[in-house]
Design a protein around this motif. Structure first.
Motif, PDB file in Angstrom:
ATOM      1  N   ASP A  99      28.181  17.935  81.137  1.00  0.00           N
ATOM      2  CA  ASP A  99      27.721  17.904  79.747  1.00  0.00           C
ATOM      3  C   ASP A  99      28.932  17.602  78.858  1.00  0.00           C
ATOM      4  O   ASP A  99      29.709  18.492  78.521  1.00  0.00           O
ATOM      5  CB  ASP A  99      27.093  19.244  79.378  1.00  0.00           C
ATOM      6  N   ALA A 100      29.085  16.331  78.487  1.00  0.00           N
ATOM      7  CA  ALA A 100      30.267  15.897  77.732  1.00  0.00           C
ATOM      8  C   ALA A 100      30.357  16.569  76.362  1.00  0.00           C
ATOM      9  O   ALA A 100      31.443  16.908  75.907  1.00  0.00           O
ATOM     10  CB  ALA A 100      30.258  14.375  77.588  1.00  0.00           C
ATOM     11  N   ARG A 101      29.225  16.764  75.705  1.00  0.00           N
ATOM     12  CA  ARG A 101      29.260  17.431  74.383  1.00  0.00           C
ATOM     13  C   ARG A 101      29.752  18.866  74.519  1.00  0.00           C
ATOM     14  O   ARG A 101      30.555  19.332  73.708  1.00  0.00           O
ATOM     15  CB  ARG A 101      27.893  17.378  73.717  1.00  0.00           C
ATOM     16  N   ALA A 102      29.311  19.568  75.531  1.00  0.00           N
ATOM     17  CA  ALA A 102      29.790  20.932  75.766  1.00  0.00           C
ATOM     18  C   ALA A 102      31.264  20.907  76.148  1.00  0.00           C
ATOM     19  O   ALA A 102      32.040  21.761  75.715  1.00  0.00           O
ATOM     20  CB  ALA A 102      28.962  21.601  76.864  1.00  0.00           C
ATOM     21  N   ARG A 103      31.679  19.927  76.947  1.00  0.00           N
ATOM     22  CA  ARG A 103      33.075  19.802  77.366  1.00  0.00           C
ATOM     23  C   ARG A 103      33.987  19.629  76.160  1.00  0.00           C
ATOM     24  O   ARG A 103      35.090  20.175  76.108  1.00  0.00           O
ATOM     25  CB  ARG A 103      33.218  18.614  78.322  1.00  0.00           C
ATOM     26  N   LEU A 104      33.544  18.849  75.174  1.00  0.00           N
ATOM     27  CA  LEU A 104      34.360  18.598  73.978  1.00  0.00           C
ATOM     28  C   LEU A 104      34.715  19.885  73.241  1.00  0.00           C
ATOM     29  O   LEU A 104      35.753  19.960  72.594  1.00  0.00           O
ATOM     30  CB  LEU A 104      33.639  17.647  73.021  1.00  0.00           C
ATOM     31  N   LYS A 105      33.891  20.909  73.356  1.00  0.00           N
ATOM     32  CA  LYS A 105      34.159  22.174  72.666  1.00  0.00           C
ATOM     33  C   LYS A 105      35.428  22.847  73.176  1.00  0.00           C
ATOM     34  O   LYS A 105      36.042  23.623  72.458  1.00  0.00           O
ATOM     35  CB  LYS A 105      32.962  23.110  72.799  1.00  0.00           C
ATOM     36  N   GLY A 106      35.832  22.533  74.415  1.00  0.00           N
ATOM     37  CA  GLY A 106      37.034  23.124  74.981  1.00  0.00           C
ATOM     38  C   GLY A 106      38.252  22.215  74.917  1.00  0.00           C
ATOM     39  O   GLY A 106      39.298  22.542  75.465  1.00  0.00           O
ATOM     40  N   LEU A 107      38.110  21.072  74.257  1.00  0.00           N
ATOM     41  CA  LEU A 107      39.207  20.111  74.156  1.00  0.00           C
ATOM     42  C   LEU A 107      39.763  20.113  72.729  1.00  0.00           C
ATOM     43  O   LEU A 107      39.161  20.705  71.835  1.00  0.00           O
ATOM     44  CB  LEU A 107      38.710  18.721  74.561  1.00  0.00           C
ATOM     45  N   PRO A 108      40.905  19.462  72.492  1.00  0.00           N
ATOM     46  CA  PRO A 108      41.511  19.472  71.153  1.00  0.00           C
ATOM     47  C   PRO A 108      40.513  19.090  70.054  1.00  0.00           C
ATOM     48  O   PRO A 108      39.793  18.092  70.163  1.00  0.00           O
ATOM     49  CB  PRO A 108      42.641  18.446  71.275  1.00  0.00           C
ATOM     50  N   ARG A 109      40.481  19.901  69.019  1.00  0.00           N
ATOM     51  CA  ARG A 109      39.460  19.842  67.979  1.00  0.00           C
ATOM     52  C   ARG A 109      39.346  18.492  67.270  1.00  0.00           C
ATOM     53  O   ARG A 109      38.255  17.949  67.127  1.00  0.00           O
ATOM     54  CB  ARG A 109      39.718  20.936  66.950  1.00  0.00           C
ATOM     55  N   TYR A 110      40.466  17.949  66.788  1.00  0.00           N
ATOM     56  CA  TYR A 110      40.393  16.726  65.985  1.00  0.00           C
ATOM     57  C   TYR A 110      39.968  15.530  66.817  1.00  0.00           C
ATOM     58  O   TYR A 110      39.156  14.719  66.394  1.00  0.00           O
ATOM     59  CB  TYR A 110      41.714  16.454  65.269  1.00  0.00           C
ATOM     60  N   ASN A 111      40.522  15.426  68.018  1.00  0.00           N
ATOM     61  CA  ASN A 111      40.109  14.331  68.895  1.00  0.00           C
ATOM     62  C   ASN A 111      38.631  14.475  69.254  1.00  0.00           C
ATOM     63  O   ASN A 111      37.885  13.496  69.260  1.00  0.00           O
ATOM     64  CB  ASN A 111      40.958  14.289  70.165  1.00  0.00           C
ATOM     65  N   SER A 112      38.208  15.696  69.544  1.00  0.00           N
ATOM     66  CA  SER A 112      36.804  15.916  69.905  1.00  0.00           C
ATOM     67  C   SER A 112      35.869  15.540  68.769  1.00  0.00           C
ATOM     68  O   SER A 112      34.807  14.948  68.998  1.00  0.00           O
ATOM     69  CB  SER A 112      36.581  17.380  70.302  1.00  0.00           C
ATOM     70  N   ALA A 113      36.257  15.845  67.542  1.00  0.00           N
ATOM     71  CA  ALA A 113      35.431  15.479  66.391  1.00  0.00           C
ATOM     72  C   ALA A 113      35.325  13.959  66.277  1.00  0.00           C
ATOM     73  O   ALA A 113      34.235  13.423  66.011  1.00  0.00           O
ATOM     74  CB  ALA A 113      36.018  16.067  65.109  1.00  0.00           C
TER      75      ALA A 113
END
Length: 131
Positions: A99-113
């Motif tokens: 689940d890439a969207r869920a994965r983004l929650k644990g990655l650097p905030r600005y890049n994930s946004a």
């Protein structure tokens, strides 16, 4: 793919290739992914935002299998990742079942946004680092 997603992909990738990536690649603190060009055989470096967890580096591609670096990974999964100025070799694994969207929650905030805002076909990639 919708016309909107196709246009978004073209605009974003053109900007990244001509403006963003050349600038970011020169920054010493920027994390870089180095793949081998599937046609040229030359090293291809792409700025990415992700996080090292143990002996793995995780990131999310905005355009999934349409990203050139993902296509390069599928042709040859041996990669290098520059993390905090140090190069690490590894093997990359695209993970469409994650689940890439869920994965983004644990990655650097600005890049994930940025990935969430600009991406049209998110794909998680894990790089198993050697040593």
């Amino acid at each position: 793919m919708s016309r909107h997603h196709a246009l978004k992909h073209r605009v974003v990738t053109t900007f990244q290739r001509r403006v963003g990536n050349p600038i970011l690649s020169r920054l010493p603190f920027q994390t870089l992914l180095e793949t081998t060009g599937r046609t040229s055989g030359l090293p291809r470096r792409t700025p990415v935002g992700g996080r090292r967890v143990g002996n793995a580096f995780w990131f999310v591609s905005e355009f999934g299998d349409r990203s050139q670096y993902v296509r390069n990974i599928r042709a040859d999964p041996r990669v290098r990742v520059r993390i905090n100025g140090t190069w690490h070799t590894g093997t990359a694994h695209p993970l469409p079942e994650d689940d890439a969207r869920a994965r983004l929650k644990g990655l650097p905030r600005y890049n994930s946004a940025a990935v969430r805002a600009l991406g049209t076909d998110l794909l998680t990639v894990r790089v198993d680092l050697n040593g």
